[in-house]
Enzyme design. Structure first.
Site, mmCIF file in Angstrom:
data_model
loop_
_atom_site.group_PDB
_atom_site.id
_atom_site.type_symbol
_atom_site.label_atom_id
_atom_site.label_comp_id
_atom_site.label_asym_id
_atom_site.label_seq_id
_atom_site.Cartn_x
_atom_site.Cartn_y
_atom_site.Cartn_z
ATOM 1 N N HIS A 18 13.515 24.641 1.720
ATOM 2 C CA HIS A 18 12.476 25.079 0.777
ATOM 3 C C HIS A 18 11.466 23.940 0.542
ATOM 4 C CE1 HIS A 18 15.850 27.767 -0.972
ATOM 5 N NE2 HIS A 18 14.967 28.600 -0.477
ATOM 6 N N LYS A 42 21.719 39.080 -7.670
ATOM 7 C CA LYS A 42 22.380 38.182 -6.710
ATOM 8 C C LYS A 42 23.465 37.338 -7.376
ATOM 9 C CE LYS A 42 20.101 36.276 -2.933
ATOM 10 N NZ LYS A 42 19.054 35.485 -2.251
ATOM 11 N N ARG A 91 12.562 32.066 9.049
ATOM 12 C CA ARG A 91 13.419 31.111 9.764
ATOM 13 C C ARG A 91 13.860 31.644 11.111
ATOM 14 N NH1 ARG A 91 17.634 31.087 5.345
ATOM 15 N NH2 ARG A 91 16.698 33.151 5.289
ATOM 16 N N SER A 129 20.655 28.924 1.007
ATOM 17 C CA SER A 129 21.325 28.477 -0.218
ATOM 18 C C SER A 129 22.796 28.898 -0.210
ATOM 19 C CB SER A 129 20.612 29.043 -1.439
ATOM 20 O OG SER A 129 19.291 28.582 -1.462
#
Ligand code: COA
Length: 159
Positions: A18, A42, A91, A129
């Protein structure tokens, strides 16, 4: 015209991937707002305030970068921040389908908003993450993936 870009995400927690993207965005745009979504669905490991505080510490040297938390629609929040651009990182090809949907929905909800994709530096293409949290929880070395303050917060939280 000055351009404000908004970079939304859960940032649970912020990673070097990030930070790399934010650093490059800060060189391209007049102002970059890192918008941390509450993302309660989440079930984040860190509260919204904790995620904001961690991101602020990691990004403290970047003058035109602001960190804010939000729990509304991104399309509305971008309008509130006078942002013209939404930034997202791509990504891998697997990111594309979801990102394409997100960009389409945001455009429909706020037609003034353009979504721009940046690719991460090669060494960060496999970071997420969740993976960082999993590696940390199993005692793996995460020093190459997150800032030292984030590593300390993870080790505090995960014991
Ligand atoms: N480097 C490293 N990792 C990255 C990355 C980068 N440059 N970009 C994304 N990631 C990772 C994240 O760590 C995250 O990993 P995780 O799922 O393992 O935690 C994953 O990619 C996706 O995360 P993120 O970019 O945080 O997206 P998200 O799916 O959690 O959040 C929001 C998406 C917040 C943008 C979206 O839910 C949103 O806009 N919410 C607000 C409410 C709203 O408007 N909803 C309607 C949307 S149309």
């Amino acid at each position: 015209m000055k351009i404000t870009a908004i970079y939304p995400g859960s940032f649970d927690p912020i990673t070097n991937g990030h930070a790399d993207l934010i650093q490059r965005a800060a060189a391209l745009y007049d102002r970059v707002i890192v918008a941390i979504a509450a993302s309660s669905r989440k079930s984040p490991l860190f509260s919204l305030d904790e995620r904001v505080a961690l991101a602020e510490q990691v990004l403290s040297g970047m003058g035109n970068v602001e960190v804010r938390g939000f729990d509304t629609l991104l399309a509305d929040y971008a309008r509130e921040c006078d942002a013209q651009v939404v930034l997202r990182g791509l990504r891998a090809v697997s990111d594309f389908e979801y990102e394409f949907q997100l960009a389409g929905m945001n455009k429909r909800l706020n037609p003034d908003l353009e979504t721009i994709f940046l690719t991460p530096a090669e060494e960060y293409t496999y970071i997420s993450s969740s993976l960082v949290k999993e590696v940390a929880s199993l005692g793996g070395d995460i020093s190459g993936f997150v800032h030292t303050k984030v590593r300390a917060a993870l080790s505090d939280r995960l014991g």
